[in-house]
Design a protein around this motif. Structure first.
Motif, PDB file in Angstrom:
ATOM      1  N   CYS A  40      38.057  32.979  43.977  1.00 23.57           N
ATOM      2  CA  CYS A  40      38.746  33.509  45.155  1.00 23.57           C
ATOM      3  C   CYS A  40      37.761  34.041  46.197  1.00 23.57           C
ATOM      4  N   MET A  41      36.769  34.794  45.743  1.00 26.44           N
ATOM      5  CA  MET A  41      35.818  35.366  46.703  1.00 26.44           C
ATOM      6  C   MET A  41      34.943  34.289  47.338  1.00 26.44           C
ATOM      7  N   THR A  42      34.608  33.255  46.571  1.00 26.52           N
ATOM      8  CA  THR A  42      33.845  32.141  47.137  1.00 26.52           C
ATOM      9  C   THR A  42      34.684  31.384  48.155  1.00 26.52           C
ATOM     10  N   GLU A  58      50.572  31.280  36.708  1.00 30.15           N
ATOM     11  CA  GLU A  58      50.092  30.809  35.415  1.00 30.15           C
ATOM     12  C   GLU A  58      48.569  31.005  35.377  1.00 30.15           C
ATOM     13  N   THR A  59      47.788  29.926  35.298  1.00 25.56           N
ATOM     14  CA  THR A  59      46.331  30.084  35.228  1.00 25.56           C
ATOM     15  C   THR A  59      45.655  29.819  36.572  1.00 25.56           C
ATOM     16  N   ARG A  60      46.439  29.648  37.627  1.00 24.79           N
ATOM     17  CA  ARG A  60      45.864  29.304  38.934  1.00 24.79           C
ATOM     18  C   ARG A  60      45.730  30.536  39.820  1.00 24.79           C
ATOM     19  N   PRO A  61      44.525  30.883  40.255  1.00 23.15           N
ATOM     20  CA  PRO A  61      44.350  32.023  41.160  1.00 23.15           C
ATOM     21  C   PRO A  61      44.742  31.642  42.586  1.00 23.15           C
ATOM     22  N   LEU A  62      45.546  32.507  43.218  1.00 27.16           N
ATOM     23  CA  LEU A  62      46.054  32.225  44.564  1.00 27.16           C
ATOM     24  C   LEU A  62      45.563  33.215  45.604  1.00 27.16           C
ATOM     25  N   GLY A  63      44.952  34.317  45.172  1.00 27.23           N
ATOM     26  CA  GLY A  63      44.504  35.311  46.130  1.00 27.23           C
ATOM     27  C   GLY A  63      43.863  36.487  45.430  1.00 27.23           C
ATOM     28  N   LYS A  72      38.199  45.378  50.175  1.00 25.33           N
ATOM     29  CA  LYS A  72      37.274  44.256  50.298  1.00 25.33           C
ATOM     30  C   LYS A  72      37.937  42.962  49.822  1.00 25.33           C
ATOM     31  N   ARG A  73      37.529  41.863  50.450  1.00 21.51           N
ATOM     32  CA  ARG A  73      37.834  40.506  49.990  1.00 21.51           C
ATOM     33  C   ARG A  73      39.318  40.183  49.904  1.00 21.51           C
ATOM     34  N   LEU A  74      40.114  40.642  50.857  1.00 20.64           N
ATOM     35  CA  LEU A  74      41.518  40.241  50.865  1.00 20.64           C
ATOM     36  C   LEU A  74      41.601  38.780  51.302  1.00 20.64           C
ATOM     37  N   TRP A  75      42.136  37.940  50.420  1.00 22.71           N
ATOM     38  CA  TRP A  75      42.229  36.507  50.710  1.00 22.71           C
ATOM     39  C   TRP A  75      43.394  35.901  49.944  1.00 22.71           C
ATOM     40  N   THR A  76      44.063  34.930  50.556  1.00 24.37           N
ATOM     41  CA  THR A  76      45.080  34.147  49.862  1.00 24.37           C
ATOM     42  C   THR A  76      44.863  32.669  50.160  1.00 24.37           C
ATOM     43  N   LEU A  77      45.195  31.843  49.203  1.00 19.46           N
ATOM     44  CA  LEU A  77      45.104  30.398  49.361  1.00 19.46           C
ATOM     45  C   LEU A  77      45.953  29.977  50.560  1.00 19.46           C
ATOM     46  N   PRO A  78      45.427  29.134  51.450  1.00 19.59           N
ATOM     47  CA  PRO A  78      46.209  28.732  52.623  1.00 19.59           C
ATOM     48  C   PRO A  78      47.610  28.235  52.294  1.00 19.59           C
ATOM     49  N   LEU A  88      52.092  37.327  49.742  1.00 13.04           N
ATOM     50  CA  LEU A  88      51.093  37.680  48.729  1.00 13.04           C
ATOM     51  C   LEU A  88      50.100  38.715  49.232  1.00 13.04           C
ATOM     52  N   ALA A  89      49.656  38.587  50.502  1.00 11.09           N
ATOM     53  CA  ALA A  89      48.701  39.561  51.034  1.00 11.09           C
ATOM     54  C   ALA A  89      49.321  40.964  51.034  1.00 11.09           C
ATOM     55  N   LYS A  90      50.572  41.049  51.408  1.00 10.13           N
ATOM     56  CA  LYS A  90      51.270  42.345  51.400  1.00 10.13           C
ATOM     57  C   LYS A  90      51.371  42.900  49.984  1.00 10.13           C
ATOM     58  N   ASN A  91      51.687  42.033  49.021  1.00 12.00           N
ATOM     59  CA  ASN A  91      51.807  42.479  47.633  1.00 12.00           C
ATOM     60  C   ASN A  91      50.461  42.898  47.054  1.00 12.00           C
ATOM     61  N   LEU A  92      49.415  42.159  47.400  1.00  6.54           N
ATOM     62  CA  LEU A  92      48.075  42.524  46.940  1.00  6.54           C
ATOM     63  C   LEU A  92      47.665  43.880  47.509  1.00  6.54           C
ATOM     64  N   MET A  93      47.931  44.096  48.791  1.00  5.42           N
ATOM     65  CA  MET A  93      47.577  45.369  49.413  1.00  5.42           C
ATOM     66  C   MET A  93      48.368  46.525  48.798  1.00  5.42           C
ATOM     67  N   ALA A  94      49.631  46.282  48.478  1.00  2.00           N
ATOM     68  CA  ALA A  94      50.439  47.335  47.857  1.00  2.00           C
ATOM     69  C   ALA A  94      49.866  47.708  46.495  1.00  2.00           C
TER      70      ALA A  94
END
Length: 294
Positions: free
Chosen positions: A155-157, A198-203, A218-224, A231-237
């Motif tokens: 994800c970070m890459t 499942e096993t796929r990272p999305l963000g 740091k490193r807030l990112w989601t798959l296009p 997802l970005a909102k959920n990650l930030m929460a």
């Protein structure tokens, strides 16, 4: 002109035919798609019957019939769940493992045929990703992870690659954070989260801490293909909640207004306040802060 609703229905009809939903013998193996899909789930390690039912969105009665059918063919065995007296697990027999492998080969062949129909296979795959992730939105999980894990590094890459393309330069992850960034995003200093299907990272997103009451996002990112699903909102929460657990009362972050305009808009809408520069990171030109509380 065809309406949006009719476009969706046209897609549904074409998909039902293409995936073999109407076939009595899916991929010519003598059983319908439902039975094959349950066998596939078990073959991929999903042994808990309750998990199979939830993932495939099957009612209890239908799943029981499908399991009995597979058991009658000698492809699976069911046993009481070792940790839950009310539950059951399903495992493949030797014959089931052989049948699972045959399905995998046939499914790969069908997928290859589908990709060959379009001159731009990547465009087709991108469209499939958007649809698959929209369909599976309710199954996406936000989990805490080690920032040095393979999924986290992926994800970070990917984040760095996208920022590089947008800014038309080589974005160096090391220059956009202290050398001890990974350690700073691990408890008890900080935390790191992944969005997973499942096993796929999305963000991903991290909170870098130093033991004080202020942390840095740091490193807030989601798959296009996953954008637009919240997802970005959920990650930030999740990040803000963890920051509170770690004793933080303020969070800071930086971004670039030209390269990441949607990020700046999201932060402003979420109650972040623009502040003066607080670091020597060479890439951002906007800096924000937010006071967090229960």
């Amino acid at each position: 002109m065809i309406s949006d609703i009719n476009r969706v229905r046209q897609f549904n009809r074409a998909t039902a035919v293409e995936i073999g939903a109407l076939e009595e013998s899916f991929l010519s193996r003598g059983r319908p798609l439902g039975s094959a899909r349950v066998l596939n789930a078990i073959g991929h390690g999903m042994q808990n019957v309750a998990d199979i039912r939830k993932t495939l969105k099957l009612d209890t009665g239908l799943l029981s019939r499908l399991l009995r059918g597979l058991e009658g063919e000698g492809l699976i065995e069911t046993h009481p769940h070792p940790a839950d007296k009310r539950g059951r697990i399903a495992v493949l027999t030797s014959a089931g493992q052989t049948e699972f492998a045959l399905y995998e080969d046939l499914s790969d062949q069908r997928a290859t045929q589908i990709l060959a129909r379009h001159k731009n296979a990547q465009r087709l795959l991108d469209a499939m990703d958007i649809l698959a992730l929209a369909f599976a939105k309710d199954s996406i999980e936000i989990i805490e992870a080690d920032p040095t894990s393979d999924a986290s590094v992926y994800c970070m890459t990917s984040y760095a690659q996208e920022v590089s393309q947008r800014m038309k330069l080589e974005f160096d992850l090391a220059k956009s954070g202290a050398p001890d960034l990974d350690a700073g995003m691990k408890r008890p200093k900080g935390v790191f989260f992944l969005a997973m299907l499942e096993t796929r990272p999305l963000g991903c997103v991290g909170i870098k801490g130093d033991g004080s009451s202020t942390g840095e996002v740091k490193r807030l990112w989601t798959l296009p293909a996953a954008r637009g699903l919240g997802l970005a909102k959920n990650l930030m929460a999740a990040a803000e909640g963890a920051a509170l657990e770690l004793g933080m009362t303020h969070l800071r972050l930086d971004t670039n207004r030209a390269a990441l305009p949607e990020a700046a808009a999201m932060y402003q809408k979420a109650g972040w306040t623009e502040i003066d520069r607080f670091n020597d990171n060479p890439y951002p030109d906007m800096f924000f802060e937010k006071q967090i509380s229960l």
